[in-house]
Write an enzyme that holds these catalytic residues in place. Structure first.
Site, short mmCIF file in Angstrom:
data_model
loop_
_atom_site.label_atom_id
_atom_site.label_comp_id
_atom_site.label_asym_id
_atom_site.label_seq_id
_atom_site.Cartn_x
_atom_site.Cartn_y
_atom_site.Cartn_z
N SER A 54 -6.53 -23.24 32.01
CA SER A 54 -6.75 -21.95 32.66
C SER A 54 -7.69 -22.10 33.84
O SER A 54 -8.32 -23.15 34.03
CB SER A 54 -7.35 -20.97 31.67
OG SER A 54 -8.71 -21.33 31.42
N LYS A 55 -7.80 -21.03 34.60
CA LYS A 55 -8.69 -21.02 35.75
C LYS A 55 -10.13 -21.30 35.29
O LYS A 55 -10.89 -21.96 35.97
CB LYS A 55 -8.60 -19.66 36.43
CG LYS A 55 -9.46 -19.53 37.66
CD LYS A 55 -9.22 -18.21 38.33
CE LYS A 55 -10.46 -17.34 38.40
NZ LYS A 55 -11.66 -18.02 38.83
N ARG A 56 -10.45 -20.76 34.10
CA ARG A 56 -11.81 -20.96 33.59
C ARG A 56 -12.12 -22.45 33.36
O ARG A 56 -13.23 -22.90 33.60
CB ARG A 56 -12.01 -20.16 32.30
CG ARG A 56 -13.41 -19.54 32.27
CD ARG A 56 -13.63 -18.58 31.12
NE ARG A 56 -12.55 -17.65 30.91
CZ ARG A 56 -11.98 -17.42 29.72
NH1 ARG A 56 -12.38 -18.09 28.66
NH2 ARG A 56 -11.04 -16.52 29.60
#
Ligand code: GLU
Length: 516
Positions: free
Chosen positions: A268-270
């Site tokens: 994910s972007k995280r």
């Protein structure tokens, strides 16, 4: 029977920037199309207006362009099956007739339930300890729809203009099976499927219906997409059947996920924010002002990025890792796409970039560096930069590393490596350096060979080992403890600069030593 022409599509929804996974889906579609001499289409699936994000479509187009994945047909490219934006197709009245035909043929029905009705049902079910209530072939009989209500009541409601959606009438206890090109046979019982809304109260088709109609009208031969769509595929198969298009139904291939570096779930972007690596091809400026970094802005070459992405879930079955887009096209097959998730490795991404950097000619690298150099207002010509590239490129992962690593080619030395200063700058080093300086001064033609010969002769004459002279020499000229060949560095810098650096350096270092 003649082989069907390969036509594939990438069908993103403009709900945000393109994630690496999206790029991979686009890439595999593109490679598959090119390999088979077919067409790669770009269709924008924007039926869900509530999830529409401004700027996302432009971002997707730009990102694909940067990657070199250019559609043959579709948004931005035109073609005979347009328009290619679903919102425009809806305006053109493409979907409506099919939704109503499905009702007419008994495969779908009108449902008049309001959102409160649905919420009430869900709450009641929860109270009765039956969570995950679904509108399906059992519960539909107790809801307000054209299956449960009398014909009169339905006509009355329709005439009165009551809002309704159209739901697919899932048959009871039937097996839906299809062959996935990556996963093999997939079999699902319709009792486990709900009556999906296919047409909304606002006259918009839902993703499922629009997707099938468009794939059919655009004559799509293969649907290659992410595994998050695998659960929807049986529903899609039924839609093809009910619309009478089963004969030309595309083949399906569902790609596995791209996983976090530790393999623990979807990347994910995280993860990117935490691990300090981008997950988007280009920088994304979200409408709320948040900025997410991109591969492009981080200095990745598009070819390296694409090569890296290709290997996330596919491999050629040989040891070769560096592939141009043309070579990927040649080598790509769906058979070699893996069933299990592919772990993303940020170091490997860098490795790919490094390989591409090393394979570029010095002139090419210099051309890429010149705009950055101009921005920094450094006054050098491209031939000089190319010589620097030759020396530094082995130590660089990104173009800007050449500038950082090789600062001393462009600016005077302002700092000296502390470790070298402490460990290698001995009491007799200044004298040795003065002597070396005199030797270097006497060289007429300041070439790599001449400098090396002079240096070696100096060592021999004094019976010095390299370690006694080399580190101090490097420190004076470059400020560093390590680097490429000093003789080569000096010939690129030129005699004047080298001597000047050494003289000034001796003063500065002595001052530093005195301070310490
Ligand atoms: N619009 C869908 C998405 O955003 C496309 C799914 C498909 O390829 O069928 O992923």
């Amino acid at each position: 029977m003649s082989e069907r022409r390969v036509r594939v599509r990438f069908a993103p929804s403009p709900t945000g920037p393109l994630h690496m996974g999206g790029v991979r889906t686009a890439l595999y579609n593109y490679l598959f199309a090119k390999k088979h001499g077919g067409d790669f289409l770009l269709r924008v699936e924007d039926t869900d207006q509530t999830r529409y994000v401004k700027g996302a479509e432009d971002y997707i187009l730009e990102a694909l362009k940067w990657c070199g994945i250019n559609p043959d047909e579709g948004v931005g490219a035109g073609g005979d099956c347009g328009p290619y934006r679903q919102s425009e197709r809806k305006e053109a009245g493409i979907y409506k007739e099919y939704a109503f035909k499905l009702v007419e043929d008994g495969f779908a029905y009108y449902a008049f339930d309001t959102s409160e009705d649905l919420t009430n049902m869900r709450e009641m079910a929860e109270k009765a300890k039956m969570p995950n209530w679904q509108y399906n072939n059992i519960t539909r009989t107790s809801m307000k729809n054209s299956v449960s209500l009398s014909e009169d009541e339905v006509t009355k409601r329709l005439d009165a203009g009551d809002p309704f959606v159209i739901r697919l009438k899932m048959p009871r206890n039937e097996e839906v099976r299809f062959h996935d090109e990556i996963r093999g046979w997939v079999i699902v019982n319709t009792n486990n499927m709900d009556d999906k809304v296919i047409y909304k109260a606002d006259g918009m088709p839902t993703y499922h219906l629009a997707n099938i109609i468009d794939d059919h009208l655009m004559n799509i031969s293969h649907v290659i997409r992410g595994e998050e769509w695998l659960p929807s595929a049986p529903l899609h198969v039924l839609l093809y059947r009910y619309l009478g298009w089963e004969d030309t139904m595309p083949k399906f291939a569902h790609l596995s996920l791209i996983l976090k570096p530790n393999g623990n779930g979807k990347l994910s972007k995280r993860d990117g924010d935490k691990g300090g690596f981008p997950v988007f091809p280009l920088e994304w400026n979200a409408p709320d002002g948040a900025v997410s970094s991109g591969y492009k802005e981080n200095g990745y070459f598009p070819e390296a990025f694409i090569n890296m992405i290709a290997f996330l879930g596919w491999n050629p079955g040989t040891a070769q890792e560096i592939f141009s887009l043309e070579e990927l096209t040649e080598a790509f097959t769906l058979e070699r796409v893996g069933k299990s998730g592919a772990k993303f490795d940020p170091d490997k991404a860098k490795w790919f970039n490094q390989q591409y950097l090393r394979n570029k000619s010095n002139t090419e690298l210099a051309q890429l560096l010149m705009p950055i150099i101009a921005e920094e207002k450094l006054d050098v010509c491209i031939e000089y930069v190319a010589e620097v590239c030759e020396l530094i490129k082995e130590r660089a992962t990104f173009i800007t590393d050449i500038l950082e690593e090789g600062r001393y080619f462009f600016e005077d030395v302002s700092a000296y490596d502390e470790k070298t200063l402490k460990k290698k700058w001995k009491e007799d080093t200044p004298t040795i350096m003065q002597e070396l300086l005199v030797e270097l001064k006497s060289i007429e033609e300041f070439t790599t060979e001449n400098i090396e010969t002079k240096f070696q002769a100096y060592l021999e004459k004094n019976e010095y080992g390299f370690g006694k002279v080399g580190p101090g020499f490097r420190l004076l000229v470059t400020g560093k403890g390590m680097g490429p060949s000093m003789f080569h560095i000096c010939s690129v810098l030129g005699k004047e600069y080298v001597l000047d650096r050494m003289e000034k350096g001796l003063v500065k270092i002595e001052a530093l030593k005195a301070e310490a």
